[in-house]
Design a protein around this motif. Structure first.
Motif, mmCIF file in Angstrom:
data_model
loop_
_atom_site.group_PDB
_atom_site.id
_atom_site.type_symbol
_atom_site.label_atom_id
_atom_site.label_comp_id
_atom_site.label_asym_id
_atom_site.label_seq_id
_atom_site.Cartn_x
_atom_site.Cartn_y
_atom_site.Cartn_z
ATOM 1 N N MET A 1 21.128 -13.284 14.170
ATOM 2 C CA MET A 1 21.575 -14.385 15.007
ATOM 3 C C MET A 1 22.414 -13.817 16.152
ATOM 4 S SD MET A 1 23.801 -17.773 13.975
ATOM 5 C CE MET A 1 22.419 -18.509 13.121
ATOM 6 N N LYS A 2 22.186 -14.364 17.350
ATOM 7 C CA LYS A 2 22.931 -13.944 18.538
ATOM 8 C C LYS A 2 23.689 -15.142 19.094
ATOM 9 C CE LYS A 2 20.830 -11.424 21.540
ATOM 10 N NZ LYS A 2 19.839 -10.905 22.508
ATOM 11 N N ILE A 3 24.988 -14.965 19.288
ATOM 12 C CA ILE A 3 25.860 -16.057 19.717
ATOM 13 C C ILE A 3 26.512 -15.712 21.049
ATOM 14 C CG2 ILE A 3 27.900 -17.442 19.111
ATOM 15 C CD1 ILE A 3 25.462 -17.818 17.232
ATOM 16 N N ALA A 4 26.501 -16.684 21.972
ATOM 17 C CA ALA A 4 27.230 -16.583 23.238
ATOM 18 C C ALA A 4 28.523 -17.376 23.081
ATOM 19 C CB ALA A 4 26.395 -17.150 24.376
ATOM 20 N N ILE A 5 29.639 -16.816 23.530
ATOM 21 C CA ILE A 5 30.920 -17.503 23.396
ATOM 22 C C ILE A 5 31.700 -17.415 24.703
ATOM 23 C CG2 ILE A 5 32.147 -15.483 22.475
ATOM 24 C CD1 ILE A 5 33.634 -17.479 20.553
ATOM 25 N N GLY A 6 32.444 -18.479 24.989
ATOM 26 C CA GLY A 6 33.267 -18.506 26.194
ATOM 27 C C GLY A 6 34.202 -19.694 26.164
ATOM 28 N N GLY A 7 34.898 -19.906 27.270
ATOM 29 C CA GLY A 7 35.820 -21.035 27.334
ATOM 30 C C GLY A 7 36.749 -20.927 28.517
ATOM 31 N N ASP A 8 37.997 -21.249 28.269
ATOM 32 C CA ASP A 8 39.016 -21.124 29.310
ATOM 33 C C ASP A 8 40.300 -20.597 28.690
ATOM 34 O OD1 ASP A 8 40.341 -23.274 28.108
ATOM 35 O OD2 ASP A 8 40.262 -24.566 29.855
ATOM 36 N N HIS A 9 41.361 -20.564 29.495
ATOM 37 C CA HIS A 9 42.635 -20.028 29.035
ATOM 38 C C HIS A 9 43.195 -20.786 27.830
ATOM 39 C CE1 HIS A 9 43.316 -23.061 32.128
ATOM 40 N NE2 HIS A 9 44.432 -23.362 31.473
ATOM 41 N N ALA A 10 42.972 -22.099 27.767
ATOM 42 C CA ALA A 10 43.500 -22.904 26.661
ATOM 43 C C ALA A 10 42.713 -22.691 25.365
ATOM 44 C CB ALA A 10 43.517 -24.378 27.033
ATOM 45 N N GLY A 11 41.565 -22.042 25.464
ATOM 46 C CA GLY A 11 40.778 -21.714 24.285
ATOM 47 C C GLY A 11 40.728 -20.227 24.007
ATOM 48 N N PHE A 12 41.493 -19.468 24.771
ATOM 49 C CA PHE A 12 41.432 -18.010 24.682
ATOM 50 C C PHE A 12 41.765 -17.477 23.290
ATOM 51 C CE2 PHE A 12 43.504 -13.840 25.007
ATOM 52 C CZ PHE A 12 42.454 -13.104 25.536
ATOM 53 N N VAL A 46 31.677 -21.226 31.504
ATOM 54 C CA VAL A 46 30.760 -22.111 30.786
ATOM 55 C C VAL A 46 29.335 -21.967 31.296
ATOM 56 C CG1 VAL A 46 30.184 -24.517 30.285
ATOM 57 C CG2 VAL A 46 32.570 -23.747 30.183
ATOM 58 N N HIS A 47 29.142 -21.949 32.603
ATOM 59 C CA HIS A 47 27.782 -21.858 33.143
ATOM 60 C C HIS A 47 27.040 -20.611 32.650
ATOM 61 C CE1 HIS A 47 27.858 -25.504 35.442
ATOM 62 N NE2 HIS A 47 28.896 -25.115 36.181
ATOM 63 N N PRO A 48 27.669 -19.434 32.632
ATOM 64 C CA PRO A 48 26.946 -18.276 32.091
ATOM 65 C C PRO A 48 26.574 -18.420 30.605
ATOM 66 C CG PRO A 48 28.755 -17.535 33.468
ATOM 67 C CD PRO A 48 28.918 -19.023 33.296
ATOM 68 N N VAL A 49 27.445 -19.017 29.807
ATOM 69 C CA VAL A 49 27.114 -19.256 28.394
ATOM 70 C C VAL A 49 25.932 -20.217 28.305
ATOM 71 C CG1 VAL A 49 27.904 -20.307 26.223
ATOM 72 C CG2 VAL A 49 29.415 -18.755 27.487
ATOM 73 N N ALA A 50 26.007 -21.319 29.029
ATOM 74 C CA ALA A 50 24.930 -22.312 28.991
ATOM 75 C C ALA A 50 23.612 -21.720 29.475
ATOM 76 C CB ALA A 50 25.317 -23.532 29.821
ATOM 77 N N ASN A 51 23.649 -20.937 30.538
ATOM 78 C CA ASN A 51 22.422 -20.295 31.029
ATOM 79 C C ASN A 51 21.833 -19.356 29.987
ATOM 80 O OD1 ASN A 51 22.262 -21.487 33.601
ATOM 81 N ND2 ASN A 51 23.661 -19.978 34.476
ATOM 82 N N ASN A 69 36.585 -31.172 26.162
ATOM 83 C CA ASN A 69 35.838 -32.064 27.059
ATOM 84 C C ASN A 69 35.285 -31.354 28.285
ATOM 85 O OD1 ASN A 69 35.835 -34.729 25.903
ATOM 86 N ND2 ASN A 69 38.056 -34.686 26.153
ATOM 87 N N GLY A 70 36.105 -30.567 28.957
ATOM 88 C CA GLY A 70 35.648 -29.915 30.180
ATOM 89 C C GLY A 70 34.477 -28.989 29.941
ATOM 90 N N VAL A 71 34.559 -28.194 28.874
ATOM 91 C CA VAL A 71 33.457 -27.276 28.589
ATOM 92 C C VAL A 71 32.193 -28.033 28.184
ATOM 93 C CG1 VAL A 71 34.929 -25.278 28.105
ATOM 94 C CG2 VAL A 71 34.258 -26.784 26.217
ATOM 95 N N ALA A 72 32.355 -29.124 27.434
ATOM 96 C CA ALA A 72 31.193 -29.915 27.021
ATOM 97 C C ALA A 72 30.524 -30.572 28.230
ATOM 98 C CB ALA A 72 31.601 -30.972 25.999
ATOM 99 N N MET A 73 31.314 -31.171 29.095
ATOM 100 C CA MET A 73 30.751 -31.820 30.288
ATOM 101 C C MET A 73 30.003 -30.823 31.159
ATOM 102 S SD MET A 73 33.787 -34.302 31.523
ATOM 103 C CE MET A 73 34.653 -35.326 30.386
ATOM 104 N N THR A 74 30.599 -29.659 31.339
ATOM 105 C CA THR A 74 29.978 -28.640 32.182
ATOM 106 C C THR A 74 28.683 -28.126 31.559
ATOM 107 O OG1 THR A 74 32.150 -28.004 33.004
ATOM 108 C CG2 THR A 74 30.361 -26.433 33.346
ATOM 109 N N ALA A 75 28.726 -27.778 30.292
ATOM 110 C CA ALA A 75 27.527 -27.241 29.624
ATOM 111 C C ALA A 75 26.391 -28.253 29.624
ATOM 112 C CB ALA A 75 27.870 -26.824 28.196
ATOM 113 N N ASN A 76 26.722 -29.523 29.447
ATOM 114 C CA ASN A 76 25.684 -30.553 29.373
ATOM 115 C C ASN A 76 25.032 -30.860 30.715
ATOM 116 O OD1 ASN A 76 25.338 -31.134 26.606
ATOM 117 N ND2 ASN A 76 27.332 -32.138 26.596
#
Length: 142
Positions: A1-12, A46-51, A69-76
Motif C-alpha cells: 500500500m502506498k499512502i500520500a500525506i500532507g496538510g498544513d501547520h496546524a496538522g504538522f 493539498v493539491h499535490p496529495v490530491a493529484n 475543513n480546509g483540506v477537505a474542501m480543497t481536495a474535493n
C-alpha cells in the motif's frame, strides 16, 4: 500500500507522527509537506496529495489540518477525489465502505492523537462495499 500525506501547520504534529507510525508498519508513505510547523497555505500541500491520489500514484491519502475543513474542501475540487472529514472511527469506516473515499481528512485541533491514529488504521483497512453504494458514488463527480 502506498499512502500520500500532507496538510498544513496546524496538522504538522500529527502528520509527522502518523507518517512515522505508518512507516514502522511497513507502509510506503510520501510526505508532501509541510516540513516545518510555521504557518503555510494548505492548498500548496493539498493539491499535490490530491493529484497523486487522483493519478493513482498512491492508493490513498491522508490530509491533516486544524479543523479538517480546509483540506477537505480543497481536495474535493479534484474530480477523482472523495475526501472525507472524519472525527471518529465509525465515520472513517463508512467513508471507505459507503463512499469509496480515497482521502481521509483529520482535524488535529479536535481529536486526540490516539483517535487520529485509530481513524487512519480504520480508513486504511476498510474496503468499499460497492453494490448500491457504487451507483451513488458514480453520481458524485460533476
Amino acid at each position: 500500500m502506498k499512502i500520500a500525506i500532507g496538510g498544513d501547520h496546524a496538522g504538522f504534529t500529527y502528520k509527522e507522527k502518523i507518517t512515522q507510525y505508518l512507516k514502522e508498519k511497513g507502509i510506503e508513505v510520501k510526505d508532501f509537506g509541510p516540513y516545518a510547523p510555521e504557518s503555510v497555505d494548505y492548498p500548496d500541500f493539498v493539491h499535490p496529495v490530491a493529484n497523486a491520489v487522483a493519478d493513482k500514484e498512491f492508493d490513498l491519502g491522508i490530509l491533516i489540518c486544524g479543523s479538517g475543513n480546509g483540506v477537505a474542501m480543497t481536495a474535493n475540487k479534484h474530480q477523482q477525489i472523495r475526501a472525507a472529514l472524519c472525527w471518529n472511527t465509525d465515520l472513517a469506516a463508512l467513508a471507505r465502505q459507503h463512499n469509496n473515499a480515497n482521502i481521509i481528512c483529520i482535524p488535529e485541533r479536535f481529536v486526540d492523537y490516539d483517535l487520529a491514529q485509530s481513524m487512519v488504521d480504520t480508513f486504511l483497512s476498510a474496503e468499499f462495499e460497492g453494490g448500491r453504494h457504487q451507483t451513488r458514488v458514480n453520481k458524485i463527480s460533476c
